[in-house]
Design an enzyme around this catalytic site. Sequence first.
Site, short mmCIF file in Angstrom:
data_model
loop_
_atom_site.label_atom_id
_atom_site.label_comp_id
_atom_site.label_asym_id
_atom_site.label_seq_id
_atom_site.Cartn_x
_atom_site.Cartn_y
_atom_site.Cartn_z
N TRP A 50 67.03 -52.43 49.74
CA TRP A 50 68.37 -52.02 49.24
C TRP A 50 69.34 -53.16 49.53
CZ3 TRP A 50 70.18 -46.36 49.25
CH2 TRP A 50 71.55 -46.26 48.99
N ASP A 51 69.72 -53.87 48.48
CA ASP A 51 70.54 -55.07 48.64
C ASP A 51 72.01 -54.76 48.33
OD1 ASP A 51 71.18 -57.74 49.00
OD2 ASP A 51 69.75 -58.50 47.52
N ASP A 58 69.23 -64.71 54.61
CA ASP A 58 68.55 -65.45 53.55
C ASP A 58 68.08 -66.80 54.03
OD1 ASP A 58 68.61 -63.60 51.57
OD2 ASP A 58 70.38 -64.40 50.55
N ASN A 60 75.16 -57.51 47.33
CA ASN A 60 75.40 -58.96 47.29
C ASN A 60 76.84 -59.41 47.18
OD1 ASN A 60 72.85 -60.58 47.42
ND2 ASN A 60 72.26 -59.01 45.96
C1 DGJ Z 1 70.06 -61.48 48.39
C2 DGJ Z 1 68.91 -61.16 49.28
O1 DGJ Z 1 69.21 -61.47 50.59
C3 DGJ Z 1 67.68 -61.92 48.80
O2 DGJ Z 1 66.61 -61.68 49.67
C4 DGJ Z 1 67.35 -61.48 47.41
O3 DGJ Z 1 66.96 -60.14 47.41
C5 DGJ Z 1 68.55 -61.70 46.50
N1 DGJ Z 1 69.74 -61.11 47.03
C6 DGJ Z 1 68.29 -61.14 45.14
O4 DGJ Z 1 69.39 -61.17 44.34
#
Ligand code: DGJ
Length: 724
Positions: free
Chosen positions: A473-474, A544, A476
């Site tokens: 579950w991201d 990341d 961003n």
């Molecule tokens: C950010 C995450 O930390 C990554 O591992 C990856 O899932 C990307 N988003 C995908 O957009």
Amino acid sequence: MSIFFDEQSKTFYLEGKNLSYVFGINKFGFLEHLYFGAPIGREDIRYARGYSGRYANAAIPGSYDDTYETYDKLGAEISSYGSGDYHECSVQLMYENGSRLSEFFYLSHEILTEKPRIPGMPSLRGGETLKISLKEKNSDVFADLYYTVYDDVSIVTRHVEFRNATKETVKLLRAYSFTLDFPRNDYDMLDLEGAWGRERRTERTPLHHGTAFVDSKSGASGTLNPFLGILDRDTTEEHGNAYGFNLVYSSSFVLKADVGTTGTTRVMGGINDFDFCWALAAGEEFATPEVVMAFSNEGLTGMSHAYHDAYRKYLINPRFVNESRPIVINNWEATYFDFNNERLMGIIDVIEGSGINTLVLDDGWFGTRNDDHQSLGDWYVNTNKLEGGLKTIIDYCHERGMKFGLWFEPECISPNSDLYRAHPDWAIHVPGIEPAMSRYQMVLDITRPEVRDYVVNAVNTMLKENEIDYVKWDFNRLLTENYSVKLPRERQQEMHHRYALGLYDLCERIIEANPHVFFEGCAGGGGRFDPALLRYFTQVWTSDDTDAYMRTRIQYGTSMIYPLSAQSCHTSICPNHQTGRITPFDSRADIAHLGPTGYELDTKQMTEEEKKAVSRQVASYKETEHIILHGDLYRMDDPHVSNYFAFSVVAKDKSEALVTAFRALCICNDENKRIYPRGLDKDARYEIRELDMTLTGSTIMNVGFLLPNDMVDFKTFVFHLKRV
Ligand code: DGJ
């Protein structure tokens, strides 16, 4: 008994593992904070209160005589502004006549054997709870203070619930979860600061007169973590007093340390009151998030153990917390958006039989998402990429005994999506004003029930129609435009807190409703790593940045509060995609194996040697996984300040330990470097496979291991110790 009330002196004693927390009801009915720290006896300690003479501050209303007392000199369990308390306060109300004065006095208390849940918010389980009901002196506003204390972990949790029994709307301008006063003004403050790719670095600074704080205004708990440590100046990793305050909260927060003119330090925090105002209508109630207060007189290690044990036992989703974790192959760094069934199958084929047991299909499987410009919100499969839908790749995994995981970003929406075209007003924005974009996407207004219903239905349908074992579950981007088109004008500043409540509702209805699915949290790396989300997600993607060197720092800082079992870590390809650095394959794996682990690379590009190494690495991870998940962590060398990093992780019964050290740079003709493992049974004999030796715990801890100075940068040294 953990909670004791002395009727005569009107003092509450909260006695937890290796701590006492003491406060009393004073002659005015005010709850006076008296003590927090190492265990003390049940004696009235009000003799130690600080009245070092009269001074000019205002008397507590109703007490203006020769012996008057002032709020400014009293330790407080709840504090408000306007009647002579010039410290930062924990509560500020506003009545309809514009008055912001409030004073809360004791009404009653009860001891609860079952810890009540906080309405709408996650919190720790277990323990013994004290509920104290207070009434505002001049109005019918009530505040219930909750304290929970535990026999087996060195923490106390607190939160407040307000009730408006007046006939008018009372505004909460500030409604923190806790406050308390430390008796001195010479502490250090510890926080975990960071940003994308370099999350949760430890930062220690001396407090000085005035207010120091950490906060978030972004609607998410990153990039400063909702944690504040208060340390004696001479506290080290192994010695001295360390107090921690960690909010079980995922939205805009603040934690403050206010050194006043009275020689004391007031600590407090909760929902950030910057751009916050909650309209509490007549008859309504409002709950604050929980704070977890930890105490250790064994330095930072003891504080970390308090948090690790408490979170593993009483917070993290109990379904999987004690289970062996999926060992993942994630396709993000392997393919980014450029994949199809064949490419994914090729990645799996290489590692078949290696022990890696779960494919996690990352971003890009839905809508028309071939890059990050579109389709968030369109949670249906892109069959141009994945012919036959998800079934082909899921079956391919399951036929090989592997599990299948899928990436979602449930809270977000791309302006270029079917969802946005159908419901442009579902994205957070202020009508008529161009919204701030981030990664070409917006955030859904999950304060709105109909938006949440859509998200729940979309994700749950995918989970129902496909055999999905795991979800990543991201999230961003952070929030901007603290605004909801559905809220009335006077409630707009409730938005960030309502967002948190909306998020928890989504977690309840998706994560709790799919008990067979393993959920991992993620937020553009480790941008939202907090105790509230750990209530739902068994583990969280730590960063990341998968570069082994940077990971030593990130995992070191994260370990201050969060157990290794919660820190998801992957081995990736070199040159590293975030730093360009080249590090040995085994070093990357050894550092990634200090948490639930996985690989995130195109396996087809691995050398033959690397392919063979994967099976060996996974086998050694599996051998020590139980120590990583359940053991006690001892930090040795701090990579923020040293060329080295070293952890020992010791099984609870001290029968086994994993000692991992890392040297950043090889230095020609360097001085000898020893690491000193900690936490072993000093009398036990341990077999150390890597050294082909058996040594006594005390010898290992006092003589240490000498690290060979071979000519390799970014090198790890691993020792697996077993009691014989
Ligand atoms: C950010 C995450 O930390 C990554 O591992 C990856 O899932 C990307 N988003 C995908 O957009």
